[in-house]
Design a protein around this motif. Sequence first.
Motif, PDB file in Angstrom:
ATOM      1  N   GLY A  83       0.822  -1.297  -0.159  1.00 29.38           N
ATOM      2  CA  GLY A  83      -0.155   0.280   0.047  1.00 29.38           C
ATOM      3  C   GLY A  83       0.912   1.336  -0.141  1.00 29.38           C
ATOM      4  N   GLU A  84       1.895   1.104   0.837  1.00 29.68           N
ATOM      5  CA  GLU A  84       2.790   2.375   0.851  1.00 29.68           C
ATOM      6  C   GLU A  84       3.483   2.502  -0.423  1.00 29.68           C
ATOM      7  N   LEU A  85       3.938   1.646  -1.211  1.00 23.55           N
ATOM      8  CA  LEU A  85       4.480   1.758  -2.536  1.00 23.55           C
ATOM      9  C   LEU A  85       3.667   2.263  -3.541  1.00 23.55           C
ATOM     10  N   ILE A  89       4.470   5.977  -5.122  1.00 18.91           N
ATOM     11  CA  ILE A  89       4.866   6.066  -6.545  1.00 18.91           C
ATOM     12  C   ILE A  89       3.942   7.188  -7.021  1.00 18.91           C
ATOM     13  N   LEU A  90       2.534   7.103  -6.850  1.00 17.64           N
ATOM     14  CA  LEU A  90       1.697   8.154  -7.408  1.00 17.64           C
ATOM     15  C   LEU A  90       1.749   9.284  -6.914  1.00 17.64           C
ATOM     16  N   ILE A 141      -2.965  -1.647   9.558  1.00 17.98           N
ATOM     17  CA  ILE A 141      -2.486  -1.292   8.117  1.00 17.98           C
ATOM     18  C   ILE A 141      -2.987  -0.230   7.671  1.00 17.98           C
ATOM     19  N   VAL A 142      -4.082   0.362   7.566  1.00 11.28           N
ATOM     20  CA  VAL A 142      -4.660   1.571   6.828  1.00 11.28           C
ATOM     21  C   VAL A 142      -3.861   2.977   7.612  1.00 11.28           C
ATOM     22  N   PRO A 143      -3.630   3.157   8.650  1.00 12.56           N
ATOM     23  CA  PRO A 143      -2.936   4.104   8.952  1.00 12.56           C
ATOM     24  C   PRO A 143      -1.377   4.308   8.402  1.00 12.56           C
ATOM     25  N   TRP A 144      -0.849   3.204   7.924  1.00  9.36           N
ATOM     26  CA  TRP A 144       0.620   3.279   7.445  1.00  9.36           C
ATOM     27  C   TRP A 144       0.612   2.807   5.998  1.00  9.36           C
ATOM     28  N   LEU A 145      -0.502   3.147   5.256  1.00  8.41           N
ATOM     29  CA  LEU A 145      -0.431   3.057   3.962  1.00  8.41           C
ATOM     30  C   LEU A 145       0.203   4.372   3.290  1.00  8.41           C
ATOM     31  N   ALA A 146       0.835   5.239   3.743  1.00 10.12           N
ATOM     32  CA  ALA A 146       1.349   6.524   3.253  1.00 10.12           C
ATOM     33  C   ALA A 146       2.453   6.817   4.220  1.00 10.12           C
TER      34      ALA A 146
END
Length: 273
Positions: A83-85, A89-90, A141-146
């Motif tokens: 998710g972070e990748l 990238i975007l 997971i969700v809080p660390w997707l960016a």
Amino acid sequence: MQKAALSKGFIYIILIVGSMLMLLPFVWMLSTSLKSSGEVMMMPPVWIPSDWRWDNYETAWGMAPFARYTVNSIIVTVLSTIGELLTTILAAYAFSRINFYGRDIVFAVLLGTMMVPGEVLIPNYVTLSELGWIDRYPALIVPWLASIFSIFLLRQFFLGIPRELSYAAKIDGCSNFRFLWTIMVPLAKPAIVTILLLKAIGSWNAFLWPLIVTQSKEMRTLPVGLTSFSTEAGTVYELLMAASTMIILPMIILYLILQKYIIEGVAKAGIKG
């Protein structure tokens, strides 16, 4: 010539001493994991066990549901890293190649959030509690997707890629999305692998956040599982070190395989230490 050789030799000595100091905690951890409970507390400390207790690893593995903890850690690490990748990238491409109103201001504000300490967890916890995500995978997971740091790192790498490539691609009718995935991403492989490695290690070793947002043993991750060896009666250090060795080993192997990409990625991104 002799002066240059002495200078080079002095540098090597410093690097060797520094490496030994860095490896010392790992050597002590491995040594302690193979000791008996009596040798652990001996003074002066014993570096080489008299009786190599390999059964400490089996005992440590059975002290808690580490199989379940391992599955949870793998799920959280893999999904949060992917998710972070994607978000990195975007976002990095948007901030480096797409001109939109307020781009630099938005990016500066995002960089400013890096000054907020990670220990400020109460607002995040309240939000997740309202969503009903506590003690569930989304909370882990969700809080660390960016990651702002990852976006900054990859943006710096993208800025170093010649703009002539994008001009040529647009002449050939290539869209921004296609240009990103077919040209920019392959060229930025060192930086992307660096981000992947740092994120995987950070997610695998995370302790405070999983401890806060999980309540049941079924949702615990490996680092939180280490608390099983510390009770009111004391800490079983030899078993704690055995479990720590098993937990840290996968990340050491991953780092040794991909370590060259960290140097290459950071150097090409233009970040100076």
